[in-house]
Design a protein around this motif. Structure first.
Motif, mmCIF file in Angstrom:
data_model
loop_
_atom_site.group_PDB
_atom_site.id
_atom_site.type_symbol
_atom_site.label_atom_id
_atom_site.label_comp_id
_atom_site.label_asym_id
_atom_site.label_seq_id
_atom_site.Cartn_x
_atom_site.Cartn_y
_atom_site.Cartn_z
ATOM 1 N N SER A 63 -1.216 -24.032 5.254
ATOM 2 C CA SER A 63 -1.434 -24.021 6.698
ATOM 3 C C SER A 63 -1.584 -25.454 7.179
ATOM 4 O O SER A 63 -1.972 -26.337 6.429
ATOM 5 C CB SER A 63 -2.711 -23.252 7.036
ATOM 6 O OG SER A 63 -2.592 -21.918 6.643
ATOM 7 N N ILE A 64 -1.256 -25.672 8.457
ATOM 8 C CA ILE A 64 -1.460 -27.004 9.020
ATOM 9 C C ILE A 64 -2.459 -26.888 10.162
ATOM 10 O O ILE A 64 -2.598 -25.845 10.786
ATOM 11 C CB ILE A 64 -0.147 -27.660 9.487
ATOM 12 C CG1 ILE A 64 0.505 -26.861 10.608
ATOM 13 C CG2 ILE A 64 0.797 -27.850 8.325
ATOM 14 C CD1 ILE A 64 1.682 -27.568 11.221
ATOM 15 N N SER A 65 -3.140 -27.975 10.412
ATOM 16 C CA SER A 65 -4.165 -27.980 11.452
ATOM 17 C C SER A 65 -3.541 -28.180 12.827
ATOM 18 O O SER A 65 -2.392 -28.603 12.957
ATOM 19 C CB SER A 65 -5.165 -29.106 11.178
ATOM 20 O OG SER A 65 -4.537 -30.359 11.378
ATOM 21 N N VAL A 66 -4.335 -27.923 13.843
ATOM 22 C CA VAL A 66 -3.906 -28.153 15.219
ATOM 23 C C VAL A 66 -3.587 -29.637 15.410
ATOM 24 O O VAL A 66 -2.615 -30.001 16.071
ATOM 25 C CB VAL A 66 -4.979 -27.680 16.221
ATOM 26 C CG1 VAL A 66 -4.629 -28.094 17.631
ATOM 27 C CG2 VAL A 66 -5.163 -26.179 16.125
ATOM 28 N N GLU A 67 -4.403 -30.491 14.803
ATOM 29 C CA GLU A 67 -4.163 -31.937 14.915
ATOM 30 C C GLU A 67 -2.799 -32.302 14.333
ATOM 31 O O GLU A 67 -2.050 -33.096 14.913
ATOM 32 C CB GLU A 67 -5.268 -32.724 14.204
ATOM 33 C CG GLU A 67 -6.621 -32.651 14.897
ATOM 34 C CD GLU A 67 -7.369 -31.336 14.650
ATOM 35 O OE1 GLU A 67 -7.026 -30.592 13.695
ATOM 36 O OE2 GLU A 67 -8.286 -31.039 15.433
ATOM 37 N N GLU A 68 -2.462 -31.732 13.179
ATOM 38 C CA GLU A 68 -1.147 -32.005 12.575
ATOM 39 C C GLU A 68 -0.018 -31.489 13.460
ATOM 40 O O GLU A 68 1.019 -32.144 13.587
ATOM 41 C CB GLU A 68 -1.056 -31.357 11.190
ATOM 42 C CG GLU A 68 -1.905 -32.045 10.140
ATOM 43 C CD GLU A 68 -1.903 -31.282 8.822
ATOM 44 O OE1 GLU A 68 -1.538 -31.899 7.809
ATOM 45 O OE2 GLU A 68 -2.253 -30.085 8.828
ATOM 46 N N MET A 69 -0.224 -30.334 14.087
ATOM 47 C CA MET A 69 0.793 -29.805 15.004
ATOM 48 C C MET A 69 0.981 -30.734 16.191
ATOM 49 O O MET A 69 2.105 -31.024 16.595
ATOM 50 C CB MET A 69 0.376 -28.416 15.515
ATOM 51 C CG MET A 69 0.503 -27.325 14.515
ATOM 52 S SD MET A 69 0.092 -25.761 15.314
ATOM 53 C CE MET A 69 -0.942 -25.050 14.057
ATOM 54 N N ASN A 70 -0.149 -31.205 16.760
ATOM 55 C CA ASN A 70 -0.067 -32.122 17.900
ATOM 56 C C ASN A 70 0.633 -33.421 17.522
ATOM 57 O O ASN A 70 1.444 -33.941 18.284
ATOM 58 C CB ASN A 70 -1.458 -32.401 18.459
ATOM 59 C CG ASN A 70 -2.046 -31.210 19.171
ATOM 60 O OD1 ASN A 70 -1.318 -30.321 19.624
ATOM 61 N ND2 ASN A 70 -3.361 -31.167 19.263
ATOM 62 N N GLU A 71 0.317 -33.957 16.339
ATOM 63 C CA GLU A 71 0.968 -35.184 15.881
ATOM 64 C C GLU A 71 2.467 -34.970 15.708
ATOM 65 O O GLU A 71 3.272 -35.816 16.102
ATOM 66 C CB GLU A 71 0.364 -35.642 14.552
ATOM 67 C CG GLU A 71 -1.033 -36.202 14.672
ATOM 68 C CD GLU A 71 -1.665 -36.500 13.309
ATOM 69 O OE1 GLU A 71 -0.913 -36.613 12.310
ATOM 70 O OE2 GLU A 71 -2.896 -36.597 13.250
ATOM 71 N N ALA A 72 2.834 -33.841 15.138
ATOM 72 C CA ALA A 72 4.250 -33.543 14.933
ATOM 73 C C ALA A 72 4.976 -33.410 16.269
ATOM 74 O O ALA A 72 6.077 -33.928 16.443
ATOM 75 C CB ALA A 72 4.408 -32.267 14.120
ATOM 76 N N ALA A 73 4.341 -32.739 17.216
ATOM 77 C CA ALA A 73 4.962 -32.565 18.527
ATOM 78 C C ALA A 73 5.100 -33.892 19.257
ATOM 79 O O ALA A 73 6.120 -34.178 19.875
ATOM 80 C CB ALA A 73 4.146 -31.584 19.366
ATOM 81 N N ALA A 74 4.079 -34.717 19.156
ATOM 82 C CA ALA A 74 4.104 -36.015 19.848
ATOM 83 C C ALA A 74 5.122 -36.958 19.236
ATOM 84 O O ALA A 74 5.780 -37.712 19.940
ATOM 85 C CB ALA A 74 2.717 -36.649 19.813
ATOM 86 N N GLY A 75 5.259 -36.890 17.917
ATOM 87 C CA GLY A 75 6.162 -37.825 17.243
ATOM 88 C C GLY A 75 7.545 -37.280 16.953
ATOM 89 O O GLY A 75 8.386 -37.962 16.397
ATOM 90 N N GLY A 76 7.786 -36.018 17.314
ATOM 91 C CA GLY A 76 9.088 -35.439 17.031
ATOM 92 C C GLY A 76 9.352 -35.327 15.538
ATOM 93 O O GLY A 76 10.486 -35.411 15.096
ATOM 94 N N ALA A 77 8.311 -35.140 14.765
ATOM 95 C CA ALA A 77 8.452 -35.142 13.319
ATOM 96 C C ALA A 77 8.082 -33.795 12.718
ATOM 97 O O ALA A 77 7.391 -33.719 11.719
ATOM 98 C CB ALA A 77 7.544 -36.229 12.731
ATOM 99 N N ALA A 78 8.562 -32.716 13.297
ATOM 100 C CA ALA A 78 8.169 -31.394 12.836
ATOM 101 C C ALA A 78 8.421 -31.202 11.359
ATOM 102 O O ALA A 78 7.604 -30.629 10.653
ATOM 103 C CB ALA A 78 8.896 -30.329 13.644
ATOM 104 N N GLY A 79 9.520 -31.669 10.840
ATOM 105 C CA GLY A 79 9.849 -31.455 9.433
ATOM 106 C C GLY A 79 8.933 -32.181 8.476
ATOM 107 O O GLY A 79 8.779 -31.789 7.325
ATOM 108 N N ARG A 80 8.251 -33.245 8.913
ATOM 109 C CA ARG A 80 7.386 -34.031 8.028
ATOM 110 C C ARG A 80 6.065 -33.363 7.725
ATOM 111 O O ARG A 80 5.402 -33.723 6.783
ATOM 112 C CB ARG A 80 7.131 -35.408 8.616
ATOM 113 C CG ARG A 80 8.372 -36.288 8.547
ATOM 114 C CD ARG A 80 8.035 -37.669 8.991
ATOM 115 N NE ARG A 80 7.893 -37.615 10.440
ATOM 116 C CZ ARG A 80 7.574 -38.653 11.187
ATOM 117 N NH1 ARG A 80 7.340 -39.810 10.648
ATOM 118 N NH2 ARG A 80 7.492 -38.526 12.484
#
Length: 84
Positions: A63-80
Motif C-alpha cells: 500500500s502507499i500513503s496519501v503523502e506518496e500519492m500526493n507526491e506522485a500526482a504533483a511530480g507526474g511520477a505515478a509509476g515510481r
C-alpha cells in the motif's frame, strides 16, 4: 407521473420535477439500478468513500500513503511509487 421519450440516439430528458427532486445539475452523473424484478431506479451517482475500502488492493503489492500519492500526482511520477 412524469415521463420522457427515448430519442433515436438512446437519450432521454429527465423531467424538471425529477431533476429537482434528486437535486441533479448539469454534468451530474446518474446511476440506473435494476432490481431482481426488472424495475429500474434512477439515483444521483454518489459514492460513500467507505464503499471503496479494499477495492484497490492487489495481492503482493504494498500500500502507499496519501503523502506518496500526493507526491506522485504533483511530480507526474505515478509509476515510481507503484501506481500503474
Amino acid at each position: 407521473m412524469p415521463s420522457s421519450r427515448l430519442s433515436t440516439k438512446g437519450q432521454i430528458v429527465i423531467p424538471l420535477e425529477i431533476r429537482e427532486w434528486l437535486g441533479l445539475r448539469p454534468g451530474d452523473r446518474i446511476d440506473f439500478v435494476v432490481d431482481d424484478a426488472g424495475s429500474v431506479r434512477l439515483r444521483p451517482a454518489l459514492l460513500d468513500v467507505r464503499e471503496l475500502r479494499g477495492s484497490f488492493a492487489e495481492p503482493g503489492r504494498r500500500s502507499i500513503s496519501v503523502e506518496e500519492m500526493n507526491e506522485a500526482a504533483a511530480g507526474g511520477a505515478a509509476g515510481r511509487v507503484g501506481i500503474p
